[in-house]
Motif scaffolding. Structure first.
Motif, PDB file in Angstrom:
ATOM      1  N   TYR A  57       3.544  -8.107  -2.617  1.00 46.32           N
ATOM      2  CA  TYR A  57       2.757  -9.478  -2.105  1.00 46.32           C
ATOM      3  C   TYR A  57       2.806  -9.687  -0.802  1.00 46.32           C
ATOM      4  CZ  TYR A  57       0.924 -13.978  -1.933  1.00 46.32           C
ATOM      5  OH  TYR A  57       0.400 -15.089  -1.259  1.00 46.32           O
ATOM      6  N   HIS A  58       4.163  -9.812  -0.412  1.00 46.77           N
ATOM      7  CA  HIS A  58       4.140 -10.351   1.123  1.00 46.77           C
ATOM      8  C   HIS A  58       3.971  -9.150   2.191  1.00 46.77           C
ATOM      9  CE1 HIS A  58       5.597 -14.262   0.363  1.00 46.77           C
ATOM     10  NE2 HIS A  58       6.484 -13.801  -0.852  1.00 46.77           N
ATOM     11  N   LEU A  59       3.980  -7.934   1.876  1.00 48.22           N
ATOM     12  CA  LEU A  59       3.371  -6.906   2.620  1.00 48.22           C
ATOM     13  C   LEU A  59       1.943  -7.000   2.916  1.00 48.22           C
ATOM     14  CD1 LEU A  59       5.770  -4.070   1.645  1.00 48.22           C
ATOM     15  CD2 LEU A  59       5.615  -4.766   3.638  1.00 48.22           C
ATOM     16  N   ARG A  60       1.298  -7.090   1.609  1.00 50.98           N
ATOM     17  CA  ARG A  60      -0.194  -7.187   1.676  1.00 50.98           C
ATOM     18  C   ARG A  60      -0.727  -8.464   2.588  1.00 50.98           C
ATOM     19  NH1 ARG A  60       0.496  -6.047  -3.709  1.00 50.98           N
ATOM     20  NH2 ARG A  60      -0.200  -8.243  -4.372  1.00 50.98           N
ATOM     21  N   GLN A  61       0.109  -9.672   2.446  1.00 47.66           N
ATOM     22  CA  GLN A  61      -0.268 -10.732   3.295  1.00 47.66           C
ATOM     23  C   GLN A  61       0.085 -10.474   4.934  1.00 47.66           C
ATOM     24  OE1 GLN A  61      -1.472 -13.768   2.235  1.00 47.66           O
ATOM     25  NE2 GLN A  61      -1.641 -12.348   0.590  1.00 47.66           N
ATOM     26  N   LEU A  62       1.333  -9.728   5.224  1.00 44.63           N
ATOM     27  CA  LEU A  62       1.484  -9.253   6.709  1.00 44.63           C
ATOM     28  C   LEU A  62       0.285  -8.491   7.044  1.00 44.63           C
ATOM     29  CD1 LEU A  62       5.361  -8.569   6.515  1.00 44.63           C
ATOM     30  CD2 LEU A  62       4.085 -10.334   7.733  1.00 44.63           C
ATOM     31  N   ALA A  63      -0.170  -7.485   6.125  1.00 44.94           N
ATOM     32  CA  ALA A  63      -1.344  -6.470   6.311  1.00 44.94           C
ATOM     33  C   ALA A  63      -2.559  -7.348   6.640  1.00 44.94           C
ATOM     34  CB  ALA A  63      -1.584  -5.737   5.425  1.00 44.94           C
ATOM     35  N   THR A  64      -2.986  -8.345   5.818  1.00 46.59           N
ATOM     36  CA  THR A  64      -3.998  -9.395   6.141  1.00 46.59           C
ATOM     37  C   THR A  64      -3.873  -9.966   7.623  1.00 46.59           C
ATOM     38  OG1 THR A  64      -4.066  -9.872   3.883  1.00 46.59           O
ATOM     39  CG2 THR A  64      -5.116 -11.431   5.473  1.00 46.59           C
ATOM     40  N   HIS A  65      -2.862 -10.136   8.099  1.00 54.53           N
ATOM     41  CA  HIS A  65      -2.815 -11.039   9.548  1.00 54.53           C
ATOM     42  C   HIS A  65      -2.465  -9.988  10.476  1.00 54.53           C
ATOM     43  CE1 HIS A  65      -3.193 -15.136   7.966  1.00 54.53           C
ATOM     44  NE2 HIS A  65      -2.308 -14.363   6.842  1.00 54.53           N
ATOM     45  N   GLY A  66      -2.468  -8.744  10.052  1.00 58.62           N
ATOM     46  CA  GLY A  66      -2.319  -7.625  11.137  1.00 58.62           C
ATOM     47  C   GLY A  66      -1.020  -7.208  11.689  1.00 58.62           C
ATOM     48  N   PHE A  67       0.191  -7.553  10.916  1.00 60.64           N
ATOM     49  CA  PHE A  67       1.251  -7.229  11.350  1.00 60.64           C
ATOM     50  C   PHE A  67       2.071  -6.056  10.884  1.00 60.64           C
ATOM     51  CE2 PHE A  67       1.313 -11.777  11.543  1.00 60.64           C
ATOM     52  CZ  PHE A  67       1.826 -12.183  12.749  1.00 60.64           C
ATOM     53  N   VAL A  68       1.507  -5.595   9.667  1.00 61.14           N
ATOM     54  CA  VAL A  68       1.760  -4.230   9.220  1.00 61.14           C
ATOM     55  C   VAL A  68       0.529  -3.116   8.751  1.00 61.14           C
ATOM     56  CG1 VAL A  68       3.965  -4.964   8.367  1.00 61.14           C
ATOM     57  CG2 VAL A  68       2.177  -4.826   6.673  1.00 61.14           C
ATOM     58  N   GLU A  69       0.677  -2.141   8.615  1.00 64.60           N
ATOM     59  CA  GLU A  69      -0.539  -1.520   8.142  1.00 64.60           C
ATOM     60  C   GLU A  69       0.007  -0.091   7.307  1.00 64.60           C
ATOM     61  OE1 GLU A  69      -2.562  -0.264  11.566  1.00 64.60           O
ATOM     62  OE2 GLU A  69      -0.943   1.364  12.354  1.00 64.60           O
ATOM     63  N   ASP A  70      -1.041   0.299   6.536  1.00 63.39           N
ATOM     64  CA  ASP A  70      -0.457   1.597   5.865  1.00 63.39           C
ATOM     65  C   ASP A  70       0.125   2.644   6.874  1.00 63.39           C
ATOM     66  OD1 ASP A  70      -1.208   1.029   3.193  1.00 63.39           O
ATOM     67  OD2 ASP A  70      -3.396   1.164   3.675  1.00 63.39           O
ATOM     68  N   ALA A  71       0.733   3.450   6.187  1.00 63.12           N
ATOM     69  CA  ALA A  71       1.330   4.568   6.967  1.00 63.12           C
ATOM     70  C   ALA A  71       1.024   5.890   6.067  1.00 63.12           C
ATOM     71  CB  ALA A  71       2.990   4.606   7.212  1.00 63.12           C
ATOM     72  N   PRO A  72      -0.459   6.377   6.169  1.00 66.94           N
ATOM     73  CA  PRO A  72      -0.708   7.135   5.153  1.00 66.94           C
ATOM     74  C   PRO A  72       0.059   8.727   5.363  1.00 66.94           C
ATOM     75  CG  PRO A  72      -2.451   7.030   6.714  1.00 66.94           C
ATOM     76  CD  PRO A  72      -1.366   5.839   6.925  1.00 66.94           C
ATOM     77  N   GLU A  73       0.506   8.905   6.596  1.00 66.14           N
ATOM     78  CA  GLU A  73       1.157  10.218   6.660  1.00 66.14           C
ATOM     79  C   GLU A  73       2.498  10.525   5.948  1.00 66.14           C
ATOM     80  OE1 GLU A  73       2.505   7.212   9.891  1.00 66.14           O
ATOM     81  OE2 GLU A  73       0.626   7.636   9.031  1.00 66.14           O
ATOM     82  N   ARG A  74       3.087   9.316   5.434  1.00 68.92           N
ATOM     83  CA  ARG A  74       4.135   9.126   4.888  1.00 68.92           C
ATOM     84  C   ARG A  74       4.141   9.248   3.085  1.00 68.92           C
ATOM     85  NH1 ARG A  74       8.615   7.674   8.108  1.00 68.92           N
ATOM     86  NH2 ARG A  74       9.858   8.337   6.350  1.00 68.92           N
TER      87      ARG A  74
END
Length: 194
Positions: A57-74
């Motif tokens: 949940y909190h990772l998705r919130q961080l993504a919404t605000h541009g602090f984290v993003e997917d690392a699809p290469e992993r």
């Protein structure tokens, strides 16, 4: 005194992004991704002693605000990996005086969480220093100084310390033998002596 040039690897916090970050678990998740590199919500949950539902949940919130993003290469299959977008944040003390009480509260919480993380880092080092080689024990430092400065001299000192620390960022490559991540904390704050 001039402000230092903008660093594209540092995100300047505004009222909206601050409200998205100023949560103890979100700040710990972001720090974990910055220090340990990309990870899944489950890996972060295990590392931080949280439930994977909470970390997701909190990772998705961080993504919404541009602090984290997917690392699809992993990732593989349904496994979702996350990575930090920036190396750090820049905090504007004007947020502490914002007209919105919610923003002021988020700014205060953010600063207290930064101080808590610094304390946690120091306590972890003190509790694990015997596990490190003697060379690292000799190369650690817990110093403090008390100086008499004007606000202008304090700001000059801060800029010079930041420049010095930044100059070490590229001095050792990731594959250098014996390299470890090193945390450097600086605190410049006035003290009342009466």
């Amino acid at each position: 005194m001039d402000e230092p040039p903008e660093d594209p690897q540092l995100r300047s916090l505004d009222a909206r992004s601050l409200r998205g970050l100023a949560h103890p678990l979100r700040m710990r998740l972001l720090n974990a991704l910055r220090q340990g590199g990309p990870a899944t919500a489950s890996q972060l949950a295990e590392r931080l002693g949280e439930s994977s539902g909470a970390t997701s949940y909190h990772l998705r919130q961080l993504a919404t605000h541009g602090f984290v993003e997917d690392a699809p290469e992993r990732g593989k299959g349904r496994e979702r990996w996350w990575k930090a977008v920036h190396r750090g944040v820049r905090f504007d003390t004007a947020l502490l005086k914002d007209g919105n009480a919610e923003v002021r509260g988020a700014a205060d919480l953010f600063l207290h969480e930064v101080a808590t993380q610094h304390t946690r880092d120091l306590a972890t080092w003190l509790g694990t220093r015997d596990e490190w080689p003697e060379t690292w024990n000799r190369s650690s430092d817990m110093s403090d100084w008390t100086l008499s400065l004007t606000p202008e001299l304090a700001l000059d000192l801060i800029h010079k310390m930041h420049d010095l620390v930044e100059s070490y960022r590229v001095r050792a490559l990731d594959d250098t033998p014996g390299i470890e991540q090193v945390r450097v904390h600086t605190h410049v704050l006035p003290l009342r002596t009466d």
